[in-house]
Each structure stands twice: as structure tokens, then as C-alpha cells.
Write a protein that holds these residues in place. Structure first.
Motif, PDB file in Angstrom:
ATOM      1  N   GLU A  55      -0.593   7.190   0.797  1.00  0.00           N
ATOM      2  CA  GLU A  55      -1.830   7.775   0.762  1.00  0.00           C
ATOM      3  C   GLU A  55      -2.921   6.815   0.634  1.00  0.00           C
ATOM      4  O   GLU A  55      -4.089   7.345   0.904  1.00  0.00           O
ATOM      5  CB  GLU A  55      -1.902   8.572  -0.935  1.00  0.00           C
ATOM      6  CG  GLU A  55      -1.017   9.655  -1.061  1.00  0.00           C
ATOM      7  CD  GLU A  55       0.444   9.283  -1.380  1.00  0.00           C
ATOM      8  OE1 GLU A  55       1.398  10.288  -1.157  1.00  0.00           O
ATOM      9  OE2 GLU A  55       0.856   8.097  -1.378  1.00  0.00           O
ATOM     10  N   GLN A  56      -2.918   5.562   0.025  1.00  0.00           N
ATOM     11  CA  GLN A  56      -3.973   4.775   0.404  1.00  0.00           C
ATOM     12  C   GLN A  56      -4.222   4.491   1.680  1.00  0.00           C
ATOM     13  O   GLN A  56      -5.470   4.092   2.316  1.00  0.00           O
ATOM     14  CB  GLN A  56      -3.531   3.275  -0.392  1.00  0.00           C
ATOM     15  CG  GLN A  56      -3.483   3.578  -1.919  1.00  0.00           C
ATOM     16  CD  GLN A  56      -2.823   2.115  -2.551  1.00  0.00           C
ATOM     17  OE1 GLN A  56      -1.940   1.495  -2.262  1.00  0.00           O
ATOM     18  NE2 GLN A  56      -3.576   1.942  -3.827  1.00  0.00           N
ATOM     19  N   ILE A  57      -3.023   4.150   2.548  1.00  0.00           N
ATOM     20  CA  ILE A  57      -3.335   4.042   3.990  1.00  0.00           C
ATOM     21  C   ILE A  57      -4.019   5.106   4.788  1.00  0.00           C
ATOM     22  O   ILE A  57      -5.143   4.895   5.420  1.00  0.00           O
ATOM     23  CB  ILE A  57      -1.816   3.695   4.900  1.00  0.00           C
ATOM     24  CG1 ILE A  57      -1.350   2.446   3.993  1.00  0.00           C
ATOM     25  CG2 ILE A  57      -2.337   3.396   6.157  1.00  0.00           C
ATOM     26  CD1 ILE A  57       0.251   2.392   4.762  1.00  0.00           C
ATOM     27  N   GLU A  58      -3.611   6.206   4.355  1.00  0.00           N
ATOM     28  CA  GLU A  58      -4.528   7.380   4.854  1.00  0.00           C
ATOM     29  C   GLU A  58      -5.933   7.375   4.350  1.00  0.00           C
ATOM     30  O   GLU A  58      -6.712   7.870   5.316  1.00  0.00           O
ATOM     31  CB  GLU A  58      -3.813   8.638   4.212  1.00  0.00           C
ATOM     32  CG  GLU A  58      -4.471  10.009   4.505  1.00  0.00           C
ATOM     33  CD  GLU A  58      -3.762  11.389   3.999  1.00  0.00           C
ATOM     34  OE1 GLU A  58      -4.832  11.800   3.057  1.00  0.00           O
ATOM     35  OE2 GLU A  58      -2.683  11.613   3.768  1.00  0.00           O
ATOM     36  N   GLY A  59      -6.194   7.004   3.149  1.00  0.00           N
ATOM     37  CA  GLY A  59      -7.405   7.071   2.761  1.00  0.00           C
ATOM     38  C   GLY A  59      -8.422   6.007   3.537  1.00  0.00           C
ATOM     39  O   GLY A  59      -9.707   6.240   3.655  1.00  0.00           O
ATOM     40  N   ILE A  60      -7.710   5.011   3.597  1.00  0.00           N
ATOM     41  CA  ILE A  60      -8.431   3.683   4.658  1.00  0.00           C
ATOM     42  C   ILE A  60      -8.677   4.388   6.114  1.00  0.00           C
ATOM     43  O   ILE A  60      -9.966   4.177   6.632  1.00  0.00           O
ATOM     44  CB  ILE A  60      -7.700   2.397   4.741  1.00  0.00           C
ATOM     45  CG1 ILE A  60      -7.401   1.822   3.309  1.00  0.00           C
ATOM     46  CG2 ILE A  60      -8.031   1.479   5.784  1.00  0.00           C
ATOM     47  CD1 ILE A  60      -6.458   0.689   3.413  1.00  0.00           C
ATOM     48  N   VAL A  67      -8.005  -0.980  -3.737  1.00  0.00           N
ATOM     49  CA  VAL A  67      -6.720  -0.929  -3.430  1.00  0.00           C
ATOM     50  C   VAL A  67      -5.975  -2.412  -3.938  1.00  0.00           C
ATOM     51  O   VAL A  67      -4.666  -2.899  -3.440  1.00  0.00           O
ATOM     52  CB  VAL A  67      -6.017  -0.703  -2.083  1.00  0.00           C
ATOM     53  CG1 VAL A  67      -6.454   0.666  -1.830  1.00  0.00           C
ATOM     54  CG2 VAL A  67      -6.894  -1.660  -1.166  1.00  0.00           C
ATOM     55  N   GLY A  68      -6.782  -3.127  -4.955  1.00  0.00           N
ATOM     56  CA  GLY A  68      -6.227  -4.080  -5.405  1.00  0.00           C
ATOM     57  C   GLY A  68      -6.563  -5.647  -4.667  1.00  0.00           C
ATOM     58  O   GLY A  68      -6.062  -6.618  -5.184  1.00  0.00           O
ATOM     59  N   THR A 118       8.878   2.654  -4.423  1.00  0.00           N
ATOM     60  CA  THR A 118       9.637   1.817  -3.769  1.00  0.00           C
ATOM     61  C   THR A 118       8.744   1.269  -2.456  1.00  0.00           C
ATOM     62  O   THR A 118       8.298   2.158  -1.397  1.00  0.00           O
ATOM     63  CB  THR A 118      11.058   2.467  -3.304  1.00  0.00           C
ATOM     64  OG1 THR A 118      11.756   2.761  -4.398  1.00  0.00           O
ATOM     65  CG2 THR A 118      11.902   1.472  -2.419  1.00  0.00           C
ATOM     66  N   PHE A 119       8.333   0.102  -2.647  1.00  0.00           N
ATOM     67  CA  PHE A 119       7.804  -0.647  -1.258  1.00  0.00           C
ATOM     68  C   PHE A 119       8.684  -1.308  -0.525  1.00  0.00           C
ATOM     69  O   PHE A 119       9.540  -2.124  -1.046  1.00  0.00           O
ATOM     70  CB  PHE A 119       6.500  -1.614  -1.983  1.00  0.00           C
ATOM     71  CG  PHE A 119       5.360  -0.480  -2.567  1.00  0.00           C
ATOM     72  CD1 PHE A 119       4.285  -0.227  -1.912  1.00  0.00           C
ATOM     73  CD2 PHE A 119       5.683  -0.424  -3.900  1.00  0.00           C
ATOM     74  CE1 PHE A 119       3.249   0.401  -2.454  1.00  0.00           C
ATOM     75  CE2 PHE A 119       4.509   0.339  -4.813  1.00  0.00           C
ATOM     76  CZ  PHE A 119       3.437   0.722  -3.913  1.00  0.00           C
ATOM     77  N   VAL A 120       8.662  -1.163   0.911  1.00  0.00           N
ATOM     78  CA  VAL A 120       9.613  -1.750   1.633  1.00  0.00           C
ATOM     79  C   VAL A 120       8.567  -2.465   3.053  1.00  0.00           C
ATOM     80  O   VAL A 120       7.787  -1.723   3.684  1.00  0.00           O
ATOM     81  CB  VAL A 120      10.658  -0.783   2.325  1.00  0.00           C
ATOM     82  CG1 VAL A 120      11.553  -1.390   3.296  1.00  0.00           C
ATOM     83  CG2 VAL A 120      11.334  -0.192   1.149  1.00  0.00           C
ATOM     84  N   ASN A 121       9.051  -3.556   3.357  1.00  0.00           N
ATOM     85  CA  ASN A 121       8.325  -4.193   4.622  1.00  0.00           C
ATOM     86  C   ASN A 121       9.156  -3.738   5.794  1.00  0.00           C
ATOM     87  O   ASN A 121      10.256  -3.465   5.813  1.00  0.00           O
ATOM     88  CB  ASN A 121       8.359  -5.648   4.471  1.00  0.00           C
ATOM     89  CG  ASN A 121       7.333  -6.221   3.322  1.00  0.00           C
ATOM     90  OD1 ASN A 121       7.730  -6.379   2.178  1.00  0.00           O
ATOM     91  ND2 ASN A 121       6.125  -6.602   3.662  1.00  0.00           N
ATOM     92  N   LEU A 123       0.866  -1.344   0.024  1.00  0.00           N
ATOM     93  CA  LEU A 123      -0.012   0.015  -0.012  1.00  0.00           C
ATOM     94  C   LEU A 123       0.976   1.209  -0.166  1.00  0.00           C
ATOM     95  O   LEU A 123       2.003   1.222   0.646  1.00  0.00           O
ATOM     96  CB  LEU A 123      -0.904   0.021   1.147  1.00  0.00           C
ATOM     97  CG  LEU A 123      -1.938  -0.960   1.365  1.00  0.00           C
ATOM     98  CD1 LEU A 123      -2.612  -0.849   2.809  1.00  0.00           C
ATOM     99  CD2 LEU A 123      -3.054  -0.784   0.372  1.00  0.00           C
ATOM    100  N   THR A 124       0.369   2.272  -0.786  1.00  0.00           N
ATOM    101  CA  THR A 124       1.204   3.387  -0.528  1.00  0.00           C
ATOM    102  C   THR A 124       0.707   4.266   0.870  1.00  0.00           C
ATOM    103  O   THR A 124      -0.353   3.997   1.404  1.00  0.00           O
ATOM    104  CB  THR A 124       0.736   4.645  -1.779  1.00  0.00           C
ATOM    105  OG1 THR A 124      -0.708   4.848  -1.725  1.00  0.00           O
ATOM    106  CG2 THR A 124       1.440   3.690  -2.921  1.00  0.00           C
TER     107      THR A 124
END
Length: 290
Positions: free
Chosen positions: A138-143, A154-155, A233-236, A135-136
Motif C-alpha cells: 500500500e505504501q509503494i502504491e501510495g508513492i 513512511v519512516g 511479513t517483510f521479505v527482500n 515498505l508495504t
């Protein structure tokens, strides 16, 4: 006759002397026990649920090495710990956020000392049955603001999003709101939980759930989401990613204490910052400061 009587009296005195010795001995033992009790150093630690597993382990190991110390550790959230520091009901406050200005003013006379004892990566978690793995911001914020309510947006599958958060007294709640939600308000539909462990449990049992927790709480019953602040860039969350600052949601963890208690609590604080104490930080999956 007289000698016999004298001897008889001598024999009768022995039990009294023995009894007197016993009394003296027991009194001495009781005195030593009392002296030991008086010498016991009692330290109260309260606050952040994020810091809780670290402080509990540190306290346990410290008491093994220092038998004259008695340390009690309780959670409740950073705000609860800071309130306890203000009213003097705790010696050390655990916190996953810095002090607010109004708190600093209330603590001004206490000359509070601040110590960073570890760093944490704040992990975003979902149910393992959720196919969404990244998730970006912005997506987490939207949730969490209520703008996004279904996982299909979000897929994910066509499933209602159930968002879990810590309650308002939590430093993690404050940190997440400021650094992930750009200081926007949480949606009224977000479910506030009293403890971090409760979020993990709820997410593990609810397919459409999402939550955020300190890295030390992540286990196999939930799935960690890769996060991006640039959309590329997505990081765990991990100790390594927090240490090299590639994971964007990282933060310091604190111990606060009143200056006049320094002589009492400094040995424990020093232990937390020692090589052994910092090894414990790594063991509970936080990032050492040294």
C-alpha cells in the motif's frame, strides 16, 4: 632446334598452369566461403530489458557451441519486442509479461508459441543513503500514485520522494501497475526511464529516489527494500524467496516466436531450457524453471 624450341615452349607453359591452379583453388575457397555464409543461421531477438542480460548470455554461449549461428539481441521493452514480432522484424520476442488480448488477435495468423524461460523477482530499490528498509504494498502504491510524496511519511527523513519507473512500452511497467499498484494510474510526477539500467543509475545518484527493477539488475550502488503484502511479513527480493514464493512480486519471463519459425529458433529455445541454459538463468540471478 626444334627440340630446343619445343622444350622452351614447355618451360613457358608452367607459369600458366600454376596460375590456372591458383585461380581454381581461389575459386574453390571462395565457393566454400559463400556456402558457409549461406548456411549461417541468423536469429534476431528483441524486447524486454529485464530478459536482456539473460538472452545476451544465452546467445553468447550458444554461438560458442554452434559456430553456424549468428544471434543479435536488442532491448527496448516487452512492448517493442511484441510489436517487432507482429511486424515480422524479430524472430524471438523477449517479454516480462504475457500477451494482451489485442496483441494475441494481431498475432493470430502467426500461431505464436509461448515459452517460459525463467522467473524473476521484481525488486524495489532506494538510494543506499535512505534509512527506509521496508515498505508495504500500500505504501509503494501510495508513492507511485502520488498520495505519498515525502519519505518522513513512511519512516524516513524529511525528504521529497523521487519516483522512477520504466516507460509504457515496458512489460515491467505493466506488471508493476497491475500487481503492485492495483491497476491505479502512475502519478504525473513519476519519471519514466527508457531502460532498466537507467533506473539503477538514477536511484544510485539521487538520495530521495525509489525505483523497481528485475533482480538481475540489483547491485551494490542501490539498496533493496523488503516488501510486505500483509503488513506483517517483510521479505527482500532474492532467487530463494522467488523460488519458494515468499517474495510477493514474482513473475515469469517469456520467449515468444511465430510457429512457422520453429525449425529456425527451436534449437536456441531448447538450449535456453537445457541444464546449461538454466544454469545461466541462475548465474544472472533469475529463477530457473527446472
Amino acid at each position: 632446334m626444334t627440340r630446343h624450341l619445343s622444350g622452351h615452349i614447355k618451360l613457358n607453359n608452367n607459369p600458366k598452369k600454376t596460375q590456372m591452379k591458383k585461380v581454381i583453388y581461389l575459386a574453390a575457397v571462395a565457393g566454400l566461403a559463400m556456402a558457409f555464409t549461406v548456411a549461417k543461421v541468423e536469429i534476431k531477438i528483441k524486447g524486454s530489458d529485464t530478459v536482456l542480460p539473460l538472452a545476451q548470455k544465452e546467445a553468447e554461449m550458444y554461438m560458442k557451441k554452434n559456430t553456424d549461428a549468428s544471434i543479435t539481441v536488442g532491448g527496448g521493452g516487452s512492448g517493442v519486442g511484441i510489436a517487432a514480432l507482429i511486424d515480422g522484424s524479430t524472430d524471438i520476442c523477449m517479454s516480462s509479461r504475457d500477451l494482451k488480448m489485442e496483441e494475441k488477435l494481431k498475432l493470430k495468423d502467426k500461431k505464436v508459441k509461448e515459452v517460459i524461460i525463467a522467473f524473476d523477482a521484481l525488486s524495489v530499490i532506494v538510494n543506499p543513503g535512505n534509512k527506509v528498509s521496508k515498505l508495504t504494498r500500500e505504501q509503494i502504491e501510495g508513492i507511485y500514485t502520488g498520495a505519498i510524496t515525502n519519505w518522513k511519511d513512511v519512516g524516513g527523513d524529511d525528504e521529497k520522494i523521487v519516483a522512477y519507473s520504466r516507460e509504457t512500452s515496458s512489460g515491467t511497467y505493466e506488471f508493476f501497475k497491475e500487481h503492485v499498484m492495483s491497476k491505479k494510474n502512475y502519478a504525473s510526477t513519476v519519471l519514466n526511464m527508457p531502460a532498466t539500467g537507467a533506473i539503477v543509475q538514477s536511484v544510485s545518484q539521487t538520495k530521495g529516489a525509489i525505483g523497481y527493477v528485475g533482480l538481475a539488475y540489483v547491485n551494490k550502488t542501490v539498496k533493496d527494500i523488503a516488501v510486505s503484502y500483509d503488513g506483517k511479513t517483510f521479505v527482500n527480493a532474492s532467487v530463494k524467496a522467488a523460488k519458494d514464493k515468499t517474495y510477493p512480486i514474482s513473475r515469469p519471463l517469456y520467449y515468444f516466436y511465430a510457429g512457422d519459425l520453429e525449425a529456425k529458433v527451436k534449437p536456441f529455445i531448447d538450449y535456453a531450457l537445457s541444464a546449461e541454459g538454466q544454469k545461466i538463468v541462475s548465474e544472472v540471478d533469475y529463477v530457473p524453471v527446472k
